[in-house]
Design an enzyme around this catalytic site. Structure first.
Site, mmCIF file in Angstrom:
data_model
loop_
_atom_site.group_PDB
_atom_site.id
_atom_site.type_symbol
_atom_site.label_atom_id
_atom_site.label_comp_id
_atom_site.label_asym_id
_atom_site.label_seq_id
_atom_site.Cartn_x
_atom_site.Cartn_y
_atom_site.Cartn_z
ATOM 1 N N VAL A 30 42.740 44.055 45.835
ATOM 2 C CA VAL A 30 42.105 44.801 44.752
ATOM 3 C C VAL A 30 42.156 44.042 43.423
ATOM 4 O O VAL A 30 41.642 44.505 42.430
ATOM 5 C CB VAL A 30 42.735 46.194 44.557
ATOM 6 C CG1 VAL A 30 42.508 47.040 45.789
ATOM 7 C CG2 VAL A 30 44.205 46.084 44.228
ATOM 8 N N LYS A 61 32.559 38.207 33.259
ATOM 9 C CA LYS A 61 33.456 39.090 32.515
ATOM 10 C C LYS A 61 33.720 38.476 31.136
ATOM 11 O O LYS A 61 34.252 37.378 31.027
ATOM 12 C CB LYS A 61 34.773 39.249 33.287
ATOM 13 C CG LYS A 61 35.781 40.142 32.589
ATOM 14 C CD LYS A 61 37.060 40.228 33.409
ATOM 15 C CE LYS A 61 38.125 41.023 32.675
ATOM 16 N NZ LYS A 61 39.413 40.985 33.383
ATOM 17 N N PRO A 79 38.487 40.795 23.956
ATOM 18 C CA PRO A 79 37.494 39.782 24.312
ATOM 19 C C PRO A 79 38.130 38.467 24.753
ATOM 20 O O PRO A 79 39.286 38.182 24.426
ATOM 21 C CB PRO A 79 36.775 39.571 22.983
ATOM 22 C CG PRO A 79 37.880 39.725 21.969
ATOM 23 C CD PRO A 79 38.845 40.744 22.523
ATOM 24 N N LEU A 316 52.275 38.131 44.943
ATOM 25 C CA LEU A 316 53.063 39.359 44.921
ATOM 26 C C LEU A 316 54.486 39.144 45.429
ATOM 27 O O LEU A 316 55.390 39.893 45.075
ATOM 28 C CB LEU A 316 52.368 40.434 45.762
ATOM 29 C CG LEU A 316 50.952 40.815 45.288
ATOM 30 C CD1 LEU A 316 50.326 41.837 46.236
ATOM 31 C CD2 LEU A 316 50.993 41.370 43.878
#
Lengths: 488, 488
Positions: A30, A61, A79, A316
């Protein structure tokens, strides 16, 4: 990412790189929003950006829009670019603060090209000309992380990585050094190695289950510990930005890709039940859900040593600071970059390990402070999470940063750290921490001159944005349109 | 002092000429009309302040609108390319330290790793310094008696040059004093005789020897005479460097008419009982002698010296700069360099109001970073000296600053240079200094192993030949200076 970077660096050198992966073990997948640093990673591997976008359904993005974080109804954008320009000896935000104190209502974001472009759904590539409004910004991507994994796996395979499908069932260690010497798979195959990179996720197959390295629990600083994630259909233009909306028990993400929107609700189970969390997510989707919601569990923090003996934990397995600000993929990238800079010989010298751990600790701590800022710089009083975060004991480093900005507009600068002053400024001002005083050197400029300068900057940004194309047109015209999940 | 007690209306600066006027000049340019500047010049007898050698692109020069060329053409300053360190590694040794930009890397691998591998292939890792020498472009220019300005052209080796300016500190101070805008400040001559304190331990006023009282909201002391009258416990928190710089006296003299022997650059000569910095100027040589009085007999007039720096030089409404906050000695003009750093930190932290603790904290944080960087750089050759005398042997084994020890350990282990926040010196300058002072890394970057050294040889030769050709066509150093003076 790690396998791709290692094969790129060491492919064809005689070093053997083996990737052990099990299709039976799902990936979290995700972490779909990135920071501009991902571009350097791609460039360092020689990856064609448009090819990558087409393979991963990536959108551009320009920043992250934060809704309801300072107060309900607030909206600001963090930004990937600078605010204003140099108009005097003081930093630009001091000039804005003076004008703001005089009652000028123009938002700080009006002085930042990527914010105005994102608000208008526009995009053009940055320019090299330092005089151009299109110079002082960067961009990142929102992509399907699973597809990005597939894309990099193809990349690594082409460069000679040996992929072995299988589940690790046991680990062998050297009795003398305690180093991991090999792993055995369910198939009984045994794989020996000199250096092991543990990318096994939260469980930390080698770094924790075998080496018992220990975990620094940071949930007192960043209490969210669960999330629900679900994709939904696109109903409108998506915009070149990620959105993070504060909720009563956490916050909700919206990450638009070319073919769907990724959504998730990050929350702390002490403040909201699982059922309420998933209900909140599903009732606020803007399009038809495309899958069942998936629940994730995590504990914010990091391993006590990200490199222990001959095992380096990346991703992770090394730590997790929650998805806010899209730092997850960036921390993977930092782990890889630092590993390549300190790549060891067989014996894994202590000096290399210590330095790697020092660098990664600093990185995690500075990211942690920035993430915490979003929670503690709030005026929300409508839920216990926000009241508790505001009242909690902050790390001294964060307390000083907030205090310095609140009282005199000072943004302490550091050479090392992911988030630079514009990032801190966006959250400070976006969450209503406006400096009580500004740099006195600002008053060397007359009021008329200041007003004219600010007008000129706003005008040039608006003009530059007006000359760029729609975000969707940029993707289409640059050959970056998504080719479908099966395309290669 | 946390409450806002109204705008800052006045700053009084105390000190002696060469240290006072740089600080006063920066403040005069930075203060808005509402803040009065009071300058009190110590008119007592004092020793000559000596000479300094600073980078021409030191930001201070730009802040005050000066160029290094101005100092050469309208004074007795000299341009150079660094400092010749003589006698540090034995009586007849010599090593030229030249500020240098980064050398081109090969496959992202720094050249010193490649040269270390080459040295090891020749069974002599200790040959690294010898093999690396041809790549030390700036030092080669200096040792060839040539000079050129730095260029921005990324394809020219001249981009690696870091020209320095050698100047008489007293002359520099006088020039700044003459340029000082009299109508922007009140100027007094005198010495602080007494200090009157407020109940909160801030300074209310200073009485001069002639009985005149100086009141201000904030006081700045650049020589130490004033702040000694107001010393508090906190201001005594000093980082002592007495072990690694065990000298207790400093003496200076100007040999008018004396000609430099080998070249026109600054020489830092280690000798039994101390070290001397000889700075060639136009018309003579300025010598700064730092020595241990129990070891070295010297009949020159001298003053006391105690190496160290203050951690929190700004307490209450008193900011200490220069000698009031630190003594680092003449090597690499550390005292002058730190003073100019402090002055720039001060103007960036000018208080907006009479409540100034946050500005003090920020100033202290930044000045500590600058002090540590300068200390690391200047103590390195002391720590790595190879002289036989007891004093120098003691310096070699003295405890080193913590950051410096990390840097040494990392470089010694695998040739890696570690950067910390507040970096002031170019990485290449550090690497050259480390190698030149005989730190041979135990290992090179393992990626170096994958380079084909035979194919690299012509690439490296081409680079060295390019350097040699660039040096051949340069002006002789003396001719360059003469032409520069003639052009103005």
């Amino acid at each position: 990412m790690t396998a791709a970077a290692l094969t790129h660096r060491f492919g064809g050198t005689g070093a053997s790189i083996t990737l052990i992966e099990s299709a039976e073990i799902g990936i979290v997948g995700v972490g779909e929003a990135t920071l501009p640093q991902i571009r350097y990673f791609n460039q360092s591997l020689g990856i064609d950006e448009r090819e990558m976008m087409a393979r991963t359904s990536a959108t551009i993005k320009l920043g992250i829009e934060f809704c309801d974080w300072g107060k309900t109804g607030d909206r600001y954008t963090h930004p990937f670019g600078a605010y204003g320009e140099t108009i005097g000896p003081a930093d630009f935000h001091h000039y804005w603060a003076r004008q703001n104190a005089l009652g000028d209502a123009h938002a700080f974001g009006d002085y930042c090209y990527p914010i105005v472009a994102a608000q208008n759904d526009r995009f053009a590539l940055p320019e090299d000309d330092p005089q151009s409004s299109l110079n002082a910004f960067s961009y990142a991507f929102q992509f399907d992380a699973s597809l990005y994994g597939v894309f990099l796996a193809d990349f690594a395979r082409r460069r000679g990585v040996q992929r072995i499908e299988g589940k690790v069932v046991s680990v062998q260690t050297d009795g003398e050094t305690g180093f991991v010497s090999g792993v055995a798979l369910e198939s009984a195959q045994e794989i020996a190695g000199e250096l092991f990179i543990d990318c096994s996720g939260f469980r930390g197959l080698l770094i924790e289950q075998e080496l018992e390295t220990g975990y620094e629990d940071w949930s007192k600083y960043l209490p969210c510990n669960r999330a629900y994630a679900v994709p939904c259909a696109i109903t409108d233009t998506v915009g070149p930005y990620t959105r993070a909306t504060a909720r009563k028990g956490g916050w909700q993400w919206r990450i638009p890709l070319q073919h769907r929107i990724g959504n998730g609700h990050v929350y702390c189970d002490r403040y909201i039940s699982d059922q309420k969390a998933v209900d909140q997510l599903m009732t606020t989707l803007e399009g038809e859900p495309l899958a069942d919601p998936k629940q994730l569990f995590f504990k914010t923090g990091k391993r006590r040593k990200l490199w222990n003996r001959n095992v380096v934990a990346i991703g992770l397995s090394g730590g997790f600071l929650e998805p806010l600000e899209s730092t997850s993929i960036d921390l993977i990238q930092s782990g890889i970059t630092n590993l390549l800079a300190l790549f060891p010989e067989r014996r894994c010298a202590a000096a290399d390990r210590d330095e790697y751990n020092r660098l990664m600790d600093l990185e995690f701590e500075r990211v942690r402070d920035f993430l915490m800022l979003h929670y503690v710089a709030t005026q929300r009083d409508d839920a216990a999470l926000w009241r508790d975060m505001r009242a909690m004991e902050w790390p001294d480093s964060l307390r000083y940063k907030i205090d310095a900005f609140r009282r005199r507009g000072i943004v302490p600068e550091y050479t090392h750290g992911l988030f630079l002053p514009p990032s801190w400024l966006s959250v400070f001002i976006g969450q209503n921490i406006v400096p009580g005083a500004y740099d006195p050197r600002v008053d060397l400029m007359s009021e008329e001159e200041l007003t004219a300068n600010l007008e000129r900057i706003r005008f040039s940004i608006a003009e530059a944005v007006g000359q760029t194309s729609q975000h969707s047109d940029f993707i289409k015209n640059s050959g970056a349109s998504f080719r479908g999940a099966g395309a290669s | 002092m946390t409450e806002n007690r109204g705008p800052l209306t006045s700053i009084a600066v105390f000190g002696k000429g060469d240290a006072l006027w740089p600080v006063a000049t920066l403040l005069e340019k930075a203060l808005p009309d509402r803040t009065a500047l009071i300058v009190v010049e110590d008119d007592g007898p004092s020793m000559s302040p000596g000479a300094a050698t600073l980078a021409c692109d030191n930001p201070f020069f730009e802040c005050i609108g000066f160029t290094a060329q101005d100092l050469v053409c309208h004074g007795n300053a000299m341009l150079g390319l660094g400092t010749d360190c003589q006698g540090w590694q034995g009586e007849d040794s010599s090593f030229f330290t030249a500020p240098s930009g980064t050398l081109p890397a090969i496959n992202d691998i720094a050249l010193h790793h490649i040269m270390l591998r080459a040295a090891k292939m020749q069974n002599g890792p200790e040959r690294l310094a010898y093999l690396f020498q041809p790549f030390r472009f700036a030092a080669r220019v200096a040792l060839a008696g040539k000079f050129a300005d730095r260029t921005d052209d990324p394809n020219s080796p001249l981009r690696m040059l870091g020209p320095t300016v050698q100047f008489d500190r007293a002359v520099f101070g006088m020039r700044l004093k003459k340029r000082f805008s009299k109508d922007r400040a009140q100027i007094f001559a005198g010495q602080a005789a007494d200090v009157m304190m407020n109940p909160d331990d801030s300074i209310r006023a200073v009485t001069l020897g002639n009985g005149q009282g100086i009141s201000a909201d904030m006081f700045v002391d650049v020589s130490g005479a004033m702040s000694r009258l107001a010393s508090s416990k906190e201001s005594q928190r000093t980082h002592s460097l007495a072990d690694i710089l065990p000298f207790d006296r400093v003496a200076r003299q100007y040999d008018k008419g004396r000609e430099p022997v080998d070249h026109l650059h600054t020489v830092a000569r280690a000798m039994p009982g101390g070290m001397v910095v000889e700075t060639p100027l136009q018309g003579g040589i300025m010598s700064d002698l730092l020595f241990s009085s129990p070891v070295l007999d010297n009949d020159m007039p001298s003053s006391s010296f105690e190496a160290g720096y203050c951690e929190n030089p700004w307490t209450g409404n008193l900011a200490r700069l220069g000698d009031a906050a630190a003594q680092l000695g003449p090597y690499q003009s550390a005292d002058m360099m730190l003073l100019l750093e402090q002055a720039q930190h001060l103007v960036r932290a000018i208080p907006a109001t009479r409540s100034m603790d946050i500005e003090a904290t920020e100033f202290n944080r930044n000045q500590l970073g600058s002090a540590q960087q300068i200390c690391d750089f200047i103590t390195l050759p002391f720590a790595l000296n190879h002289r036989d005398e007891t004093l120098w042997a003691g310096i070699r084994t003295a405890e080193r600053p913590e950051q410096l020890q990390v840097r040494l350990d990392q470089f010694r282990s695998r040739g890696r240079f570690v950067e910390f926040d507040h970096a002031l010196f170019e990485q290449q300058s550090w690497i050259e200094l480390l190698i030149g002072f005989r730190i041979t890394p135990e290992r090179y970057d393992p990626s170096t192993e994958y380079l084909d050294m035979r194919r690299l040889a012509p690439v490296l030769k081409k680079m060295v030949d390019g350097f040699t050709q660039a040096i051949e066509v340069m002006h002789d150093h003396a001719d360059y200076i003469a032409a520069l003076r003639a052009s103005r």
